[in-house]
Design a protein around this motif. Structure first.
Motif, PDB file in Angstrom:
ATOM      1  N   PHE A 127      -9.091   6.636  -8.883  1.00 42.54           N
ATOM      2  CA  PHE A 127      -8.057   7.314  -9.667  1.00 42.54           C
ATOM      3  C   PHE A 127      -6.685   6.657  -9.535  1.00 42.54           C
ATOM      4  CE2 PHE A 127     -10.179  10.974 -11.369  1.00 42.54           C
ATOM      5  CZ  PHE A 127     -11.297  11.134 -10.554  1.00 42.54           C
ATOM      6  N   PHE A 128      -6.535   5.762  -8.547  1.00 40.69           N
ATOM      7  CA  PHE A 128      -5.247   5.096  -8.342  1.00 40.69           C
ATOM      8  C   PHE A 128      -5.458   3.583  -8.393  1.00 40.69           C
ATOM      9  CE2 PHE A 128      -2.401   8.559  -6.976  1.00 40.69           C
ATOM     10  CZ  PHE A 128      -3.324   9.580  -6.857  1.00 40.69           C
ATOM     11  N   ASP A 129      -4.500   2.872  -8.970  1.00 43.03           N
ATOM     12  CA  ASP A 129      -4.586   1.414  -9.079  1.00 43.03           C
ATOM     13  C   ASP A 129      -4.071   0.816  -7.767  1.00 43.03           C
ATOM     14  OD1 ASP A 129      -2.882  -1.111 -11.096  1.00 43.03           O
ATOM     15  OD2 ASP A 129      -4.727  -1.161  -9.875  1.00 43.03           O
ATOM     16  N   LEU A 130      -4.930   0.769  -6.778  1.00 38.91           N
ATOM     17  CA  LEU A 130      -4.494   0.424  -5.419  1.00 38.91           C
ATOM     18  C   LEU A 130      -4.347  -1.082  -5.231  1.00 38.91           C
ATOM     19  CD1 LEU A 130      -6.753   2.860  -3.335  1.00 38.91           C
ATOM     20  CD2 LEU A 130      -4.442   3.226  -4.242  1.00 38.91           C
ATOM     21  N   LYS A 131      -3.521  -1.470  -4.259  1.00 38.37           N
ATOM     22  CA  LYS A 131      -3.322  -2.889  -3.960  1.00 38.37           C
ATOM     23  C   LYS A 131      -4.404  -3.435  -3.037  1.00 38.37           C
ATOM     24  CE  LYS A 131       1.584  -2.843  -4.957  1.00 38.37           C
ATOM     25  NZ  LYS A 131       1.365  -1.613  -5.800  1.00 38.37           N
ATOM     26  N   GLY A 182       2.941  -3.492  15.438  1.00 41.92           N
ATOM     27  CA  GLY A 182       3.096  -3.846  14.021  1.00 41.92           C
ATOM     28  C   GLY A 182       2.080  -3.206  13.106  1.00 41.92           C
ATOM     29  N   VAL A 183       1.610  -2.005  13.473  1.00 44.92           N
ATOM     30  CA  VAL A 183       0.640  -1.338  12.586  1.00 44.92           C
ATOM     31  C   VAL A 183       1.326  -0.219  11.808  1.00 44.92           C
ATOM     32  CG1 VAL A 183      -1.311  -1.901  14.075  1.00 44.92           C
ATOM     33  CG2 VAL A 183      -0.129   0.289  14.371  1.00 44.92           C
ATOM     34  N   VAL A 184       0.794   0.042  10.616  1.00 43.62           N
ATOM     35  CA  VAL A 184       1.290   1.162   9.809  1.00 43.62           C
ATOM     36  C   VAL A 184       0.721   2.436  10.417  1.00 43.62           C
ATOM     37  CG1 VAL A 184       1.244   2.246   7.523  1.00 43.62           C
ATOM     38  CG2 VAL A 184       1.437  -0.255   7.730  1.00 43.62           C
ATOM     39  N   HIS A 185       1.571   3.430  10.609  1.00 36.67           N
ATOM     40  CA  HIS A 185       1.096   4.699  11.178  1.00 36.67           C
ATOM     41  C   HIS A 185       1.507   5.829  10.237  1.00 36.67           C
ATOM     42  CE1 HIS A 185       5.247   4.997  12.942  1.00 36.67           C
ATOM     43  NE2 HIS A 185       5.056   3.703  13.156  1.00 36.67           N
ATOM     44  N   PHE A 241      -1.098   5.529   1.559  1.00 34.26           N
ATOM     45  CA  PHE A 241      -1.286   4.828   2.835  1.00 34.26           C
ATOM     46  C   PHE A 241      -1.844   3.423   2.592  1.00 34.26           C
ATOM     47  CE2 PHE A 241      -2.017   4.336   7.285  1.00 34.26           C
ATOM     48  CZ  PHE A 241      -3.257   3.747   7.452  1.00 34.26           C
ATOM     49  N   ILE A 242      -2.852   3.319   1.718  1.00 36.78           N
ATOM     50  CA  ILE A 242      -3.453   2.010   1.433  1.00 36.78           C
ATOM     51  C   ILE A 242      -2.389   1.056   0.887  1.00 36.78           C
ATOM     52  CG2 ILE A 242      -4.992   0.821  -0.210  1.00 36.78           C
ATOM     53  CD1 ILE A 242      -6.493   1.880   2.162  1.00 36.78           C
ATOM     54  N   ASP A 243      -1.560   1.557  -0.020  1.00 32.91           N
ATOM     55  CA  ASP A 243      -0.519   0.681  -0.586  1.00 32.91           C
ATOM     56  C   ASP A 243       0.501   0.298   0.487  1.00 32.91           C
ATOM     57  OD1 ASP A 243      -0.383   1.788  -4.076  1.00 32.91           O
ATOM     58  OD2 ASP A 243      -1.765   0.502  -2.964  1.00 32.91           O
ATOM     59  N   ALA A 244       0.810   1.230   1.397  1.00 35.96           N
ATOM     60  CA  ALA A 244       1.744   0.906   2.483  1.00 35.96           C
ATOM     61  C   ALA A 244       1.154  -0.198   3.361  1.00 35.96           C
ATOM     62  CB  ALA A 244       2.033   2.147   3.325  1.00 35.96           C
ATOM     63  N   GLN A 266       1.062  -3.604   1.577  1.00 32.73           N
ATOM     64  CA  GLN A 266       2.386  -4.215   1.406  1.00 32.73           C
ATOM     65  C   GLN A 266       3.162  -4.320   2.723  1.00 32.73           C
ATOM     66  OE1 GLN A 266       4.254  -2.774  -2.601  1.00 32.73           O
ATOM     67  NE2 GLN A 266       2.983  -1.094  -1.843  1.00 32.73           N
ATOM     68  N   GLY A 267       2.543  -3.870   3.819  1.00 30.76           N
ATOM     69  CA  GLY A 267       3.237  -3.941   5.112  1.00 30.76           C
ATOM     70  C   GLY A 267       4.478  -3.054   5.136  1.00 30.76           C
ATOM     71  N   LYS A 268       4.357  -1.919   4.456  1.00 35.56           N
ATOM     72  CA  LYS A 268       5.516  -0.999   4.387  1.00 35.56           C
ATOM     73  C   LYS A 268       5.283   0.274   5.213  1.00 35.56           C
ATOM     74  CE  LYS A 268       7.406  -2.314  -0.124  1.00 35.56           C
ATOM     75  NZ  LYS A 268       7.396  -1.994  -1.558  1.00 35.56           N
ATOM     76  N   LYS A 269       6.376   0.956   5.560  1.00 34.87           N
ATOM     77  CA  LYS A 269       6.245   2.242   6.264  1.00 34.87           C
ATOM     78  C   LYS A 269       5.842   3.331   5.266  1.00 34.87           C
ATOM     79  CE  LYS A 269       9.702   1.352   9.911  1.00 34.87           C
ATOM     80  NZ  LYS A 269       8.641   1.002  10.923  1.00 34.87           N
ATOM     81  N   ILE A 270       5.323   4.425   5.774  1.00 37.75           N
ATOM     82  CA  ILE A 270       4.961   5.587   4.966  1.00 37.75           C
ATOM     83  C   ILE A 270       5.463   6.818   5.709  1.00 37.75           C
ATOM     84  CG2 ILE A 270       2.672   5.664   6.045  1.00 37.75           C
ATOM     85  CD1 ILE A 270       1.597   6.914   3.466  1.00 37.75           C
ATOM     86  N   SER A 271       5.798   7.868   4.950  1.00 38.37           N
ATOM     87  CA  SER A 271       6.177   9.152   5.573  1.00 38.37           C
ATOM     88  C   SER A 271       5.192  10.225   5.138  1.00 38.37           C
ATOM     89  CB  SER A 271       7.593   9.548   5.123  1.00 38.37           C
ATOM     90  OG  SER A 271       8.541   8.698   5.728  1.00 38.37           O
TER      91      SER A 271
END
Ligand code: SOE
Length: 385
Positions: free
Chosen positions: A28-32, A123-126, A345-348, A351-356
């Motif tokens: 349902f989402f165009d994920l990276k 360096g992991v996304v949490h 979360f997958i997109d974060a 892209q190596g980005k943070k998520i809230s």
């Protein structure tokens, strides 16, 4: 498209809700990146094999320490009771695994702070799965507040009311024992409400709290007993309830607003009644999870004589997340909030980005919840440093 291999630890309620989300998100989402259901882990080999077969997890493990060391796992999904979050998260982060962790983050503030630091140091996304931030109506509320449509905020009135342990015959499940839950509704339910209050209103500077127990002993559980389900063959032997049954908390926010939080599992007739009311100088909002496609809105700027709370049906393509699903009026449900979280979360991660919310949000929430328990023990108001 590149893939991200997921390893999940835990296969009960949250294991199911997360598995569904890992499966649905890329549809349902165009994920990276595409999440792959690689490994499911649980102590009971027969149970985790059945779970893996049902949901399409490629392989199974019965030892989480082996799962987090696998080079073919990129993400560790912690779908476990909170007493296990700290050990798994720290070890998985040290193995460079991105973390999708169920709430509440940990038992103590010290654990929460260490989990956040170790995750960042590696360096992991949490991500901390307070899924209700990704209810479209809640995300719309956030947009309206940011756009100033409520003006200066005065009040937060939050409640998370359930009734699954009203019967004294409901057994002593892990949620009712300090060594596996740390606390009762103050941890399990007020963690959600505090996260939403921080998201929508702001940071909290003081806490006053009252807790109580209504039933102090319960039959030891038989098989299958957990939240909302008493299972079968409860024992005749009784055990002590070692967490609170209900918590009432009052807070002051940094921005001058004040707030109330009710959390109980004894609100007879309330099933998952997670609500908030926010009152401001220009308008107000009311949300009820049991009517999660609706947001009640009152605006001081409406015409005299016709002002009143109106129901916004949050199902327009222009509303957060809705465009990925169905046409207006074709409502969505509880499980969609997990898919929204997985998609973000997958997109974060890709892209190596943070998520809230992330583990730092978890630190703030645990700090407030712990202050609440301290306030209840001492009968004093606790100022948050
Ligand atoms: C039990 O109270 C529970 O499953 C919580 O643990 C969840 O976080 C909540 O969303 C539903 O109820």
């Amino acid at each position: 498209m590149n893939e991200l291999n997921v390893g999940i630890v835990g296969y009960n309620f949250m294991g199911k809700a997360h598995s569904n989300a890992w499966l649905q998100a890329s549809k349902f989402f165009d994920l990276k990146a595409k999440p792959v259901l690689k490994v499911a882990c649980g102590r009971s080999e027969s149970a985790v094999k059945a779970f893996a077969k049902t949901w399409g997890w490629e392989q199974v493990e019965t030892d989480w320490k082996k799962l987090i060391e696998r080079s073919d796992v990129d993400i560790v999904d912690i779908a476990l009771p909170q007493h296990l979050h700290y050990d798994v998260a720290i070890a998985a982060a040290k193995n460079g695994k991105h973390l999708f962790c169920e709430k509440p983050l940990s038992f103590t503030l010290a654990q929460a702070e260490e989990m956040a630091k170790v995750a960042d140091d590696n360096g992991v996304v949490h991500y901390l799965n307070h899924n209700y931030r990704r209810v479209p109506a809640v995300a719309l509320a956030k947009q309206m507040i940011l756009d100033g449509q409520l003006g200066r905020l005065f009040h937060w009135r939050g409640a998370y009311l359930q009734d699954w342990i009203v019967s004294p015959d409901f057994p002593l499940t892990w949620q009712l024992q300090k060594e596996t839950a740390h606390a009762g509704p103050q941890w399990d339910l007020n963690s959600h409400s505090v996260d939403l209050a921080r998201f929508l209103v702001g940071e909290i500077k003081s806490v006053s709290c009252l807790t109580t127990n209504f039933i102090s002993e319960r039959p030891l559980p038989g098989s299958g007993a957990t939240a909302f389900s008493s299972g079968t063959n409860a024992k005749t032997e009784m055990g002590k309830v070692t967490v609170e049954d209900a918590a009432l908390m009052l807070v002051e926010f940094d921005n001058g607003a004040i707030g109330s939080f009710e959390a109980t599992r004894f609100a007879t007739g309330r099933k998952n009644h997670h609500t908030f009311e926010i009152y401001g100088s220009k308008g107000s909002l009311v949300f009820d999870l049991e009517r999660m496609n609706e947001l009640q809105y009152y605006s001081e700027e409406d015409q005299d004589g016709t002002r009143g709370f109106r129901t916004i049906l949050v199902t327009e393509n222009s509303h957060p997340y809705i465009g990925h699903w169905w046409p207006p009026g074709h409502i969505i449900g509880y499980e969609h909030t997990f898919t929204h979280a997985v998609a973000d979360f997958i997109d974060a991660v890709a892209q190596g980005k943070k998520i809230s919310p992330n583990f730092y949000d978890g630190v703030k929430t645990i700090e407030i919840l712990e202050a609440g328990l301290r306030s209840a023990e001492t009968g004093t108001r606790i100022v948050i440093p």
